[in-house]
Design an enzyme around this catalytic site. Structure first.
Site, PDB file in Angstrom:
ATOM      1  N   GLY A  15       0.884  -1.333   0.230  1.00  0.00           N
ATOM      2  CA  GLY A  15       0.080   0.029  -0.111  1.00  0.00           C
ATOM      3  C   GLY A  15       0.818   1.193  -0.155  1.00  0.00           C
ATOM      4  O   GLY A  15       2.014   1.607   0.153  1.00  0.00           O
ATOM      5  N   PRO A  16       0.243   2.501   0.248  1.00  0.00           N
ATOM      6  CA  PRO A  16       1.100   3.562  -0.240  1.00  0.00           C
ATOM      7  C   PRO A  16       1.579   3.520   1.409  1.00  0.00           C
ATOM      8  O   PRO A  16       1.388   2.816   2.018  1.00  0.00           O
ATOM      9  CB  PRO A  16       0.084   4.410  -1.174  1.00  0.00           C
ATOM     10  CG  PRO A  16      -1.411   3.791  -0.215  1.00  0.00           C
ATOM     11  CD  PRO A  16      -1.439   2.590   0.299  1.00  0.00           C
ATOM     12  N   MET A  17       2.314   4.921   1.616  1.00  0.00           N
ATOM     13  CA  MET A  17       2.870   5.519   2.899  1.00  0.00           C
ATOM     14  C   MET A  17       1.788   5.485   3.554  1.00  0.00           C
ATOM     15  O   MET A  17       0.651   5.982   3.287  1.00  0.00           O
ATOM     16  CB  MET A  17       4.071   6.995   3.034  1.00  0.00           C
ATOM     17  CG  MET A  17       4.905   6.048   1.395  1.00  0.00           C
ATOM     18  SD  MET A  17       6.482   7.660   1.885  1.00  0.00           S
ATOM     19  CE  MET A  17       6.529   8.190   3.940  1.00  0.00           C
ATOM     20  N   SER A  19      -0.452   3.871   4.997  1.00  0.00           N
ATOM     21  CA  SER A  19      -1.437   2.865   5.122  1.00  0.00           C
ATOM     22  C   SER A  19      -1.584   2.247   6.237  1.00  0.00           C
ATOM     23  O   SER A  19      -2.608   1.537   5.809  1.00  0.00           O
ATOM     24  CB  SER A  19      -1.615   2.455   3.759  1.00  0.00           C
ATOM     25  OG  SER A  19      -0.647   1.378   3.590  1.00  0.00           O
ATOM     26  N   GLY A  20      -0.792   1.821   7.035  1.00  0.00           N
ATOM     27  CA  GLY A  20      -0.725   0.765   8.187  1.00  0.00           C
ATOM     28  C   GLY A  20       0.272  -0.431   7.587  1.00  0.00           C
ATOM     29  O   GLY A  20      -0.043  -1.035   8.399  1.00  0.00           O
ATOM     30  N   LYS A  21       0.985  -0.349   6.536  1.00  0.00           N
ATOM     31  CA  LYS A  21       1.870  -1.595   6.262  1.00  0.00           C
ATOM     32  C   LYS A  21       2.730  -2.089   7.617  1.00  0.00           C
ATOM     33  O   LYS A  21       2.816  -3.399   8.706  1.00  0.00           O
ATOM     34  CB  LYS A  21       3.033  -1.443   5.245  1.00  0.00           C
ATOM     35  CG  LYS A  21       2.007  -0.481   4.238  1.00  0.00           C
ATOM     36  CD  LYS A  21       2.743  -0.740   2.536  1.00  0.00           C
ATOM     37  CE  LYS A  21       3.557   0.279   2.908  1.00  0.00           C
ATOM     38  NZ  LYS A  21       3.313   1.875   3.290  1.00  0.00           N
ATOM     39  N   GLU A  89      10.141  -2.542   4.835  1.00  0.00           N
ATOM     40  CA  GLU A  89      10.221  -2.149   4.348  1.00  0.00           C
ATOM     41  C   GLU A  89      10.915  -2.942   2.864  1.00  0.00           C
ATOM     42  O   GLU A  89      11.916  -2.306   3.073  1.00  0.00           O
ATOM     43  CB  GLU A  89      11.086  -0.815   4.322  1.00  0.00           C
ATOM     44  CG  GLU A  89      10.311   0.293   5.336  1.00  0.00           C
ATOM     45  CD  GLU A  89       9.865   0.868   4.657  1.00  0.00           C
ATOM     46  OE1 GLU A  89       9.478   1.528   3.636  1.00  0.00           O
ATOM     47  OE2 GLU A  89       9.354   2.042   6.280  1.00  0.00           O
ATOM     48  N   GLN A  91      10.605  -3.584  -0.248  1.00  0.00           N
ATOM     49  CA  GLN A  91      10.317  -2.910  -1.837  1.00  0.00           C
ATOM     50  C   GLN A  91      12.524  -1.853  -1.792  1.00  0.00           C
ATOM     51  O   GLN A  91      12.752  -1.544  -2.674  1.00  0.00           O
ATOM     52  CB  GLN A  91      10.342  -0.922  -1.734  1.00  0.00           C
ATOM     53  CG  GLN A  91       9.982  -0.585  -1.469  1.00  0.00           C
ATOM     54  CD  GLN A  91       9.316  -0.070   0.166  1.00  0.00           C
ATOM     55  OE1 GLN A  91       8.911  -0.876   0.878  1.00  0.00           O
ATOM     56  NE2 GLN A  91       9.625   0.633   0.844  1.00  0.00           N
ATOM     57  N   CYS A 177      -5.225  10.500  -2.786  1.00  0.00           N
ATOM     58  CA  CYS A 177      -6.672   9.028  -4.102  1.00  0.00           C
ATOM     59  C   CYS A 177      -5.599   9.535  -4.770  1.00  0.00           C
ATOM     60  O   CYS A 177      -4.747  10.620  -5.202  1.00  0.00           O
ATOM     61  CB  CYS A 177      -7.910   9.592  -3.571  1.00  0.00           C
ATOM     62  SG  CYS A 177      -7.897  10.865  -4.080  1.00  0.00           S
TER      63      CYS A 177
HETATM   64  P1  ADP Z   1       3.048   3.118   7.138  1.00  0.00           P
HETATM   65  O1  ADP Z   1       4.094   1.704   7.575  1.00  0.00           O
HETATM   66  O2  ADP Z   1       1.626   2.171   6.021  1.00  0.00           O
HETATM   67  O3  ADP Z   1       3.901   3.672   5.923  1.00  0.00           O
HETATM   68  P2  ADP Z   1       2.534   2.792   9.282  1.00  0.00           P
HETATM   69  O4  ADP Z   1       1.663   2.229   9.923  1.00  0.00           O
HETATM   70  O5  ADP Z   1       3.736   3.519   9.988  1.00  0.00           O
HETATM   71  O6  ADP Z   1       2.339   3.325   7.842  1.00  0.00           O
HETATM   72  O7  ADP Z   1       1.627   4.118   9.861  1.00  0.00           O
HETATM   73  C1  ADP Z   1       0.466   4.116  10.180  1.00  0.00           C
HETATM   74  C2  ADP Z   1      -0.181   5.329  10.573  1.00  0.00           C
HETATM   75  O8  ADP Z   1       0.015   6.688  10.069  1.00  0.00           O
HETATM   76  C3  ADP Z   1      -2.091   5.327  10.929  1.00  0.00           C
HETATM   77  O9  ADP Z   1      -2.306   4.382  12.026  1.00  0.00           O
HETATM   78  C4  ADP Z   1      -2.387   7.066  11.494  1.00  0.00           C
HETATM   79  O10 ADP Z   1      -2.049   6.918  12.572  1.00  0.00           O
HETATM   80  C5  ADP Z   1      -0.889   7.251  10.793  1.00  0.00           C
HETATM   81  N1  ADP Z   1      -1.131   8.741   9.545  1.00  0.00           N
HETATM   82  C6  ADP Z   1      -0.415   9.809   9.644  1.00  0.00           C
HETATM   83  N2  ADP Z   1      -0.915  10.117   8.076  1.00  0.00           N
HETATM   84  C7  ADP Z   1      -2.495   9.429   7.647  1.00  0.00           C
HETATM   85  C8  ADP Z   1      -3.005   9.283   6.664  1.00  0.00           C
HETATM   86  N3  ADP Z   1      -2.699  10.439   5.402  1.00  0.00           N
HETATM   87  N4  ADP Z   1      -3.566   8.129   6.516  1.00  0.00           N
HETATM   88  C9  ADP Z   1      -3.668   7.758   7.245  1.00  0.00           C
HETATM   89  N5  ADP Z   1      -3.117   7.134   8.318  1.00  0.00           N
HETATM   90  C10 ADP Z   1      -2.266   8.187   8.488  1.00  0.00           C
HETATM   91 MG    MG Z   2       6.162   1.648   7.436  1.00  0.00          MG
END
Ligand code: ADP
Ligand code: MG
Length: 207
Positions: A15-17, A19-21, A89, A91, A177
């Site tokens: 998923g994108p940045m 997104s909770g990965k 990470e 990728q 989006c």
């Molecule tokens: P990823 O690893 O996909 O980058 P993270 O697990 O580190 O994501 O972080 C997800 C958390 O980021 C969410 O639970 C929320 O608290 C926070 N967050 C900050 N900005 C956003 C956004 N635009 N959309 C969704 N979550 C966000």
């Molecule tokens: Mg991450």
């Protein structure tokens, strides 16, 4: 029975940045640990944004990880008792991570990989396309679009305008989006001038 049969698996969280990965990776790791399964967590050594040895989410959840220079190091560092191998990470590794993941799964390990599906140019990020094809399970997560609040599937780079403001700062990204994501291949421009970007595009989408 001398050898216990264990079916391996390849779970890919993408998923994108934002997104909770990483949060999902941490959740799965904690559950495996509750199940008394030995987990090793790896991340590419170049990812030192928050911490050298921890995997840290944007919501500040964290878990200890082993930073590795290359994917082959994962095989070298494996402990006998390990059952689950988690990689965040993913990728950022080169294509050798594909072979490593395949080998681990074939040997019966549960492999959990988390990583960006697309780069800021909207192109599949490094080894992720192959990992998604090889996956036995895929989770495609969404973030929240910073412009309209709808589900975001793209990572918008803000460096084009931000570099003028934030001198010396590294790149900045936002979840967007498809309608609020912009990248122009010809000019390698990641963002329209601010007025244009927030004006006509946002208006035409009714937000
Ligand atoms: P990823 O690893 O996909 O980058 P993270 O697990 O580190 O994501 O972080 C997800 C958390 O980021 C969410 O639970 C929320 O608290 C926070 N967050 C900050 N900005 C956003 C956004 N635009 N959309 C969704 N979550 C966000
Ligand atoms: Mg991450």
């Amino acid at each position: 029975m001398t050898h216990m049969y264990r079916a391996g698996s390849i779970e890919v969280i993408c998923g994108p940045m934002f997104s909770g990965k990483t949060e999902e990776l941490i959740r799965l790791v904690k559950r495996a640990q509750i199940g008394k399964q030995r987990v090793q967590i790896f991340k590419p050594a170049i990812d030192i944004r928050y911490d050298k040895e921890d995997v840290v989410s944007h919501s500040s959840q964290s878990i200890k990880a082993e930073p590795v220079e290359s994917a082959v190091d994962i095989l070298l560092r494996l402990k006998d008792s390990t059952r689950v191998v988690a990689i965040d990470e993913v990728q950022f590794f080169d294509d050798s991570v594909i072979t490593v993941v395949k080998k681990l799964a074939a040997r019966g390990y549960r492999v959990i990989c988390a990583g960006l599906d697309l780069d800021y140019k909207g192109q599949p990020f490094g080894p992720i396309s192959s990992l998604l094809a090889l996956a036995t399970e895929v989770k495609k997560l969404k973030a929240v679009c910073t412009v309209c609040g709808n589900e975001a599937t793209r990572s918008q780079r803000l460096s084009t305008i931000e570099t003028r403001v934030l001198l010396g700062e590294t790149d900045h990204y936002e979840a967007r989006c498809l309608g609020h994501y912009y990248y122009d291949e010809d000019s390698d421009q990641a963002l329209l001038p601010l007025e244009e970007e927030m004006g006509p595009i946002a208006n035409s989408l009714g937000c």
